[in-house]
Design a protein around this motif. Structure first.
Motif, PDB file in Angstrom:
ATOM      1  N   UNK A 138       9.029  10.301 -24.449  1.00 33.57           N
ATOM      2  CA  UNK A 138       9.884   9.127 -24.642  1.00 33.57           C
ATOM      3  C   UNK A 138       9.358   8.260 -25.778  1.00 33.57           C
ATOM      4  N   UNK A 139      10.219   7.364 -26.227  1.00 37.90           N
ATOM      5  CA  UNK A 139       9.809   6.431 -27.275  1.00 37.90           C
ATOM      6  C   UNK A 139       8.828   5.414 -26.698  1.00 37.90           C
ATOM      7  N   UNK A 140       8.179   4.705 -27.584  1.00 36.33           N
ATOM      8  CA  UNK A 140       7.158   3.754 -27.162  1.00 36.33           C
ATOM      9  C   UNK A 140       7.762   2.642 -26.317  1.00 36.33           C
ATOM     10  N   UNK A 141       8.909   2.148 -26.679  1.00 30.01           N
ATOM     11  CA  UNK A 141       9.523   1.063 -25.905  1.00 30.01           C
ATOM     12  C   UNK A 141       9.951   1.539 -24.518  1.00 30.01           C
ATOM     13  N   UNK A 142      10.437   2.777 -24.428  1.00 29.97           N
ATOM     14  CA  UNK A 142      10.807   3.325 -23.124  1.00 29.97           C
ATOM     15  C   UNK A 142       9.575   3.556 -22.264  1.00 29.97           C
ATOM     16  N   UNK A 143       8.505   4.066 -22.878  1.00 29.84           N
ATOM     17  CA  UNK A 143       7.251   4.254 -22.131  1.00 29.84           C
ATOM     18  C   UNK A 143       6.721   2.927 -21.613  1.00 29.84           C
ATOM     19  N   UNK A 144       6.807   1.918 -22.453  1.00 35.31           N
ATOM     20  CA  UNK A 144       6.341   0.589 -22.051  1.00 35.31           C
ATOM     21  C   UNK A 144       7.150   0.076 -20.864  1.00 35.31           C
ATOM     22  N   UNK A 145       8.457   0.258 -20.903  1.00 34.58           N
ATOM     23  CA  UNK A 145       9.311  -0.169 -19.793  1.00 34.58           C
ATOM     24  C   UNK A 145       9.031   0.622 -18.526  1.00 34.58           C
ATOM     25  N   UNK A 201       4.130  -0.534 -12.572  1.00 33.59           N
ATOM     26  CA  UNK A 201       3.203  -1.598 -12.183  1.00 33.59           C
ATOM     27  C   UNK A 201       3.885  -2.622 -11.273  1.00 33.59           C
ATOM     28  N   UNK A 202       5.109  -2.984 -11.591  1.00 33.34           N
ATOM     29  CA  UNK A 202       5.777  -4.057 -10.852  1.00 33.34           C
ATOM     30  C   UNK A 202       6.483  -3.595  -9.582  1.00 33.34           C
ATOM     31  N   UNK A 203       6.821  -2.316  -9.488  1.00 33.95           N
ATOM     32  CA  UNK A 203       7.599  -1.873  -8.328  1.00 33.95           C
ATOM     33  C   UNK A 203       6.895  -2.072  -6.986  1.00 33.95           C
ATOM     34  N   UNK A 204       5.584  -1.842  -6.826  1.00 30.10           N
ATOM     35  CA  UNK A 204       4.978  -2.141  -5.520  1.00 30.10           C
ATOM     36  C   UNK A 204       5.056  -3.620  -5.148  1.00 30.10           C
ATOM     37  N   UNK A 205       4.914  -4.488  -6.129  1.00 29.66           N
ATOM     38  CA  UNK A 205       5.015  -5.923  -5.851  1.00 29.66           C
ATOM     39  C   UNK A 205       6.428  -6.313  -5.443  1.00 29.66           C
ATOM     40  N   UNK A 206       7.411  -5.777  -6.148  1.00 29.85           N
ATOM     41  CA  UNK A 206       8.806  -6.102  -5.837  1.00 29.85           C
ATOM     42  C   UNK A 206       9.199  -5.529  -4.480  1.00 29.85           C
ATOM     43  N   UNK A 207       8.764  -4.316  -4.198  1.00 25.41           N
ATOM     44  CA  UNK A 207       9.070  -3.696  -2.904  1.00 25.41           C
ATOM     45  C   UNK A 207       8.422  -4.484  -1.767  1.00 25.41           C
ATOM     46  N   UNK A 238       0.837  -1.204   0.000  1.00 26.16           N
ATOM     47  CA  UNK A 238       0.000   0.000   0.000  1.00 26.16           C
ATOM     48  C   UNK A 238       0.875   1.259   0.000  1.00 26.16           C
ATOM     49  N   UNK A 239       1.895   1.275   0.839  1.00 26.02           N
ATOM     50  CA  UNK A 239       2.783   2.447   0.897  1.00 26.02           C
ATOM     51  C   UNK A 239       3.519   2.630  -0.431  1.00 26.02           C
ATOM     52  N   UNK A 240       3.987   1.547  -1.023  1.00 29.01           N
ATOM     53  CA  UNK A 240       4.668   1.644  -2.314  1.00 29.01           C
ATOM     54  C   UNK A 240       3.714   2.127  -3.397  1.00 29.01           C
ATOM     55  N   UNK A 241       2.468   1.665  -3.370  1.00 24.15           N
ATOM     56  CA  UNK A 241       1.484   2.139  -4.346  1.00 24.15           C
ATOM     57  C   UNK A 241       1.221   3.628  -4.200  1.00 24.15           C
ATOM     58  N   UNK A 242       1.156   4.122  -2.979  1.00 22.71           N
ATOM     59  CA  UNK A 242       0.945   5.552  -2.763  1.00 22.71           C
ATOM     60  C   UNK A 242       2.115   6.343  -3.342  1.00 22.71           C
ATOM     61  N   UNK A 243       3.339   5.910  -3.053  1.00 18.50           N
ATOM     62  CA  UNK A 243       4.505   6.629  -3.566  1.00 18.50           C
ATOM     63  C   UNK A 243       4.607   6.555  -5.090  1.00 18.50           C
ATOM     64  N   UNK A 244       4.315   5.400  -5.669  1.00 21.56           N
ATOM     65  CA  UNK A 244       4.359   5.271  -7.130  1.00 21.56           C
ATOM     66  C   UNK A 244       3.275   6.130  -7.767  1.00 21.56           C
ATOM     67  N   UNK A 245       2.101   6.171  -7.154  1.00 20.71           N
ATOM     68  CA  UNK A 245       1.020   6.996  -7.695  1.00 20.71           C
ATOM     69  C   UNK A 245       1.370   8.479  -7.648  1.00 20.71           C
TER      70      UNK A 245
END
Length: 99
Positions: free
Chosen positions: A41-48, A54-60, A21-28
């Motif tokens: 940015x380019x499309x591939x960079x935006x996608x990354x 999306x993945x950072x709250x799960x990894x954190x 939850x805390x990571x989601x708040x900070x990412x948001x």
């Protein structure tokens, strides 16, 4: 009040949910400030970057839970973590803290 391995699992689950939850708040909040500049940015960079958001709250949440896991605190590597956040009773889980 729950004792034993179930209590440890519930305590770790609580830590994971709070970290998520805390990571989601900070990412948001961070995404709110950079959402307009992401179009430069380019499309591939935006996608990354979006996958990173999306993945950072799960990894954190997984990393924080592993740090507080007793399996990783037994070694000498995480002595600083034990001093930072001492966990008195990991094998006791309270649904409501007694007053």
């Amino acid at each position: 009040m729950i004792y034993g391995q179930w209590a440890l699992a519930l305590n770790l689950l609580t830590i994971a949910v709070l970290a998520f939850v805390v990571a989601n708040v900070f990412v948001s909040i961070a995404f709110w400030f950079v959402k307009n500049s992401i179009q430069n940015y380019t499309v591939s960079t935006r996608k990354s970057l979006l996958w990173l958001c999306v993945l950072s709250p799960w990894i954190i949440a997984l990393t924080v839970t592993l740090f507080f896991s007793p399996f990783f605190q037994s070694g000498e590597v995480f002595v600083w973590l034990t001093e930072l956040a001492h966990w008195h009773h990991p094998d006791i889980f309270y649904f409501l803290r007694p007053a």
